[in-house]
Enzyme design. Sequence first.
Site, PDB file in Angstrom:
ATOM      1  N   CYS A  61      56.259 -24.388  -2.192  1.00 25.53           N
ATOM      2  CA  CYS A  61      57.568 -24.714  -1.638  1.00 25.53           C
ATOM      3  C   CYS A  61      58.064 -25.977  -2.343  1.00 25.53           C
ATOM      4  O   CYS A  61      57.469 -27.040  -2.196  1.00 25.53           O
ATOM      5  CB  CYS A  61      57.376 -24.943  -0.137  1.00 25.53           C
ATOM      6  SG  CYS A  61      58.875 -25.390   0.714  1.00 25.53           S
ATOM      7  N   CYS A 116      69.323 -34.723   1.669  1.00 23.33           N
ATOM      8  CA  CYS A 116      70.244 -33.581   1.693  1.00 23.33           C
ATOM      9  C   CYS A 116      71.599 -34.092   2.158  1.00 23.33           C
ATOM     10  O   CYS A 116      71.659 -34.952   3.041  1.00 23.33           O
ATOM     11  CB  CYS A 116      69.718 -32.504   2.645  1.00 23.33           C
ATOM     12  SG  CYS A 116      70.640 -30.963   2.569  1.00 23.33           S
ATOM     13  N   CYS A 143      57.648 -26.013   7.433  1.00 22.19           N
ATOM     14  CA  CYS A 143      59.040 -25.884   7.038  1.00 22.19           C
ATOM     15  C   CYS A 143      59.933 -26.847   7.819  1.00 22.19           C
ATOM     16  O   CYS A 143      59.866 -26.911   9.040  1.00 22.19           O
ATOM     17  CB  CYS A 143      59.459 -24.472   7.398  1.00 22.19           C
ATOM     18  SG  CYS A 143      60.460 -23.738   6.181  1.00 22.19           S
ATOM     19  N   SER A 156      66.444 -20.519  -0.882  1.00 21.79           N
ATOM     20  CA  SER A 156      66.953 -20.557   0.488  1.00 21.79           C
ATOM     21  C   SER A 156      68.186 -21.451   0.536  1.00 21.79           C
ATOM     22  O   SER A 156      68.162 -22.584   0.062  1.00 21.79           O
ATOM     23  CB  SER A 156      65.873 -21.097   1.427  1.00 21.79           C
ATOM     24  OG  SER A 156      66.400 -21.287   2.725  1.00 21.79           O
ATOM     25  N   SER A 185      69.644 -19.418   5.672  1.00 25.16           N
ATOM     26  CA  SER A 185      69.356 -20.115   6.932  1.00 25.16           C
ATOM     27  C   SER A 185      70.430 -19.719   7.934  1.00 25.16           C
ATOM     28  O   SER A 185      71.454 -20.372   8.049  1.00 25.16           O
ATOM     29  CB  SER A 185      69.374 -21.625   6.707  1.00 25.16           C
ATOM     30  OG  SER A 185      68.296 -21.987   5.895  1.00 25.16           O
ATOM     31  N   CYS A 224      71.898 -30.371   9.090  1.00 30.89           N
ATOM     32  CA  CYS A 224      71.476 -29.387  10.089  1.00 30.89           C
ATOM     33  C   CYS A 224      70.700 -30.152  11.169  1.00 30.89           C
ATOM     34  O   CYS A 224      69.794 -30.918  10.852  1.00 30.89           O
ATOM     35  CB  CYS A 224      70.636 -28.304   9.439  1.00 30.89           C
ATOM     36  SG  CYS A 224      71.543 -27.511   8.087  1.00 30.89           S
ATOM     37  N   GLU A 228      58.564 -34.174  -1.479  1.00 29.11           N
ATOM     38  CA  GLU A 228      57.328 -33.497  -1.105  1.00 29.11           C
ATOM     39  C   GLU A 228      57.319 -32.054  -1.614  1.00 29.11           C
ATOM     40  O   GLU A 228      58.363 -31.409  -1.730  1.00 29.11           O
ATOM     41  CB  GLU A 228      57.157 -33.529   0.413  1.00 29.11           C
ATOM     42  CG  GLU A 228      56.856 -34.941   0.892  1.00 29.11           C
ATOM     43  CD  GLU A 228      56.788 -35.072   2.406  1.00 29.11           C
ATOM     44  OE1 GLU A 228      55.991 -35.896   2.866  1.00 29.11           O
ATOM     45  OE2 GLU A 228      57.514 -34.369   3.113  1.00 29.11           O
ATOM     46  N   CYS A 269      66.762 -30.175  11.458  1.00 28.65           N
ATOM     47  CA  CYS A 269      65.976 -30.324  10.222  1.00 28.65           C
ATOM     48  C   CYS A 269      65.679 -31.786   9.945  1.00 28.65           C
ATOM     49  O   CYS A 269      66.574 -32.626   9.950  1.00 28.65           O
ATOM     50  CB  CYS A 269      66.748 -29.707   9.058  1.00 28.65           C
ATOM     51  SG  CYS A 269      65.994 -30.037   7.453  1.00 28.65           S
ATOM     52  N   ASN A 280      59.631 -26.172  14.107  1.00 26.24           N
ATOM     53  CA  ASN A 280      58.601 -27.183  13.858  1.00 26.24           C
ATOM     54  C   ASN A 280      59.130 -28.527  14.311  1.00 26.24           C
ATOM     55  O   ASN A 280      60.110 -29.030  13.760  1.00 26.24           O
ATOM     56  CB  ASN A 280      58.258 -27.226  12.367  1.00 26.24           C
ATOM     57  CG  ASN A 280      57.592 -25.933  11.927  1.00 26.24           C
ATOM     58  OD1 ASN A 280      56.644 -25.478  12.558  1.00 26.24           O
ATOM     59  ND2 ASN A 280      58.110 -25.324  10.871  1.00 26.24           N
TER      60      ASN A 280
HETATM   61  N1  SAH Z   1      68.489 -26.353   2.324  1.00 23.64           N
HETATM   62  C1  SAH Z   1      67.978 -25.053   2.262  1.00 23.64           C
HETATM   63  C2  SAH Z   1      66.502 -24.968   1.934  1.00 23.64           C
HETATM   64  C3  SAH Z   1      65.590 -25.970   2.581  1.00 23.64           C
HETATM   65  S1  SAH Z   1      65.238 -25.765   4.268  1.00 23.64           S
HETATM   66  C4  SAH Z   1      68.281 -24.301   3.535  1.00 23.64           C
HETATM   67  O1  SAH Z   1      68.713 -24.919   4.487  1.00 23.64           O
HETATM   68  O2  SAH Z   1      68.103 -23.093   3.549  1.00 23.64           O
HETATM   69  C5  SAH Z   1      64.125 -24.365   4.334  1.00 23.64           C
HETATM   70  C6  SAH Z   1      64.140 -23.636   5.664  1.00 23.64           C
HETATM   71  O3  SAH Z   1      63.521 -24.405   6.710  1.00 23.64           O
HETATM   72  C7  SAH Z   1      65.542 -23.344   6.156  1.00 23.64           C
HETATM   73  O4  SAH Z   1      65.640 -22.045   6.679  1.00 23.64           O
HETATM   74  C8  SAH Z   1      65.697 -24.363   7.252  1.00 23.64           C
HETATM   75  O5  SAH Z   1      66.734 -23.998   8.117  1.00 23.64           O
HETATM   76  C9  SAH Z   1      64.339 -24.358   7.863  1.00 23.64           C
HETATM   77  N2  SAH Z   1      64.049 -25.510   8.714  1.00 23.64           N
HETATM   78  C10 SAH Z   1      64.543 -26.753   8.606  1.00 23.64           C
HETATM   79  N3  SAH Z   1      64.039 -27.543   9.577  1.00 23.64           N
HETATM   80  C11 SAH Z   1      63.190 -26.796  10.305  1.00 23.64           C
HETATM   81  C12 SAH Z   1      62.331 -27.066  11.425  1.00 23.64           C
HETATM   82  N4  SAH Z   1      62.246 -28.273  11.916  1.00 23.64           N
HETATM   83  N5  SAH Z   1      61.612 -26.037  11.906  1.00 23.64           N
HETATM   84  C13 SAH Z   1      61.660 -24.822  11.343  1.00 23.64           C
HETATM   85  N6  SAH Z   1      62.432 -24.514  10.285  1.00 23.64           N
HETATM   86  C14 SAH Z   1      63.189 -25.484   9.759  1.00 23.64           C
HETATM   87 FE1  SF4 Z   2      69.636 -29.609   4.209  1.00 23.13          FE
HETATM   88 FE2  SF4 Z   2      68.483 -27.176   4.481  1.00 23.13          FE
HETATM   89 FE3  SF4 Z   2      67.755 -29.232   6.068  1.00 23.13          FE
HETATM   90 FE4  SF4 Z   2      70.149 -28.106   6.367  1.00 23.13          FE
HETATM   91  S1  SF4 Z   2      68.143 -27.107   6.700  1.00 23.13           S
HETATM   92  S2  SF4 Z   2      69.722 -30.311   6.328  1.00 23.13           S
HETATM   93  S3  SF4 Z   2      70.682 -27.623   4.256  1.00 23.13           S
HETATM   94  S4  SF4 Z   2      67.476 -29.113   3.849  1.00 23.13           S
END
Ligand code: SAH
Ligand code: SF4
Length: 411
Positions: free
Chosen positions: A132, A139, A373, A231, A253, A143, A119, A146, A330
């Site tokens: 974005c 991945c 995000c 990021s 992050s 996390c 996406e 996420c 989110n």
């Molecule tokens: N893998 C990279 C980039 C993709 S995630 C990283 O982790 O930085 C982009 C951003 O969205 C990161 O800061 C991540 O921690 C945040 N993110 C992921 N899931 C989220 C959610 N459910 N709500 C808000 N931010 C989130």
């Molecule tokens: Fe992967 Fe970034 Fe999501 Fe962590 S926050 S699972 S590194 S996409």
Amino acid sequence: MTEPTAPITQDVLTFPRKDAPEGTGKVNLVGLTRDGLREVLIAAGTPEKQAKMRVGQVWQWIYQKGVRDFAEMTNLAKDYRAKLDAAFEIRLPELVTKQVSDDGTRKYLVRIAGGHEVEIVYIPETDRGTLCVSSQVGCTLTCSFCHTGTQKLVRNLTAGEIVGQIMLARDDLGDWTRAGEGMGERPRLVSNIVLMGMGEPLYNFDAVRDAMKIAMDGEGISLSRRRITLSTSGVVPEIARAGEEIGCMLAISFHATTNETRDKLVPINKRWNIEDLLEALKAYPKLSNSERITFEYVMLDGVNDTDEDARRLVRLIAGIPAKINLIPFNEWPGAPYRRSSPERIKAFANIIYKAGYASPIRKPRGEDIMAACGQLKSATERARKSRAEIAAEAGLGEVRIGGYVTGAGGE
Ligand code: SAH
Ligand code: SF4
């Protein structure tokens, strides 16, 4: 208020394109660096003496004008165009659906070779438009907050598939330099890129670097390195390399102020902890007040959002030119967390503000189309991890959800 537009298909695009995700077997020019392009042009019979000029011409057609058909490259001789057409193609990922949110945010679902899907999200603002982009299908990291982390890594995207996402958005928005128009004459709709879609960009370093170099090239897409933000969850050994070889802006992050909590939220912390990460950031090249590192901090109710966390955060990052970006969590179906209350987020932001940092609270965009995000995830359900697997990998025994404790184990 307009209704969110239902997913619409490719045939209503501004520039209808027919992209086969598997390609035609010809070499795709999209994603080749200038050196790579030179090599393939020579291999296809371009005399070495002309190679530099031909690279420049083809480059401008592809990356400045968005041309996809060699026949349109009118400053090249007809037989040379035919030769190029026989050997090469100019192919982007295939657009599957496009959704437009109430607030103008656009989400594109695209298909790439192998039938995988990723996406892309476009966020228009008054003075800019941010795209974005994704760097991986799924991945490897997990996390726990996420949505992408619930999907196993399927594969890295190629440089062509990464820069192709930018080109596809430019197609849809009509953002190419038009015939008879000077470069940069109209303000860009895609003016900023954030590598904040699916995947960990520093685990796909070479492809991300090549794609961003192409996006920065002054004869093509021509985005300044300061308008590109990568990021990362904290792949410490690759951070210095990102500074040297890409030179873009960096976002981290961060999300927690103790190793104990960060281990659970961002499990890569068990490999490189907060101290290792901060040390790498202090050494990031060109760090200054005008080029600050963004610390992303997702606000999770009862997990990382106390006043004490806010104070620890400012203590930890002291000495690093920084911006702090608070992201209200989110939610996604089955997520083991809740968003902190608006009052809690404000109180947290206030402590940071008083310590001298701008602390913008990121406004969730495109929530009605799950484009915010961290909500991106392909619908490839077979690749889905169970919550139990995520919890096990994150070492997450139990998770607090807004006041009550729930086991993170059951699916
Ligand atoms: N893998 C990279 C980039 C993709 S995630 C990283 O982790 O930085 C982009 C951003 O969205 C990161 O800061 C991540 O921690 C945040 N993110 C992921 N899931 C989220 C959610 N459910 N709500 C808000 N931010 C989130
Ligand atoms: Fe992967 Fe970034 Fe999501 Fe962590 S926050 S699972 S590194 S996409």
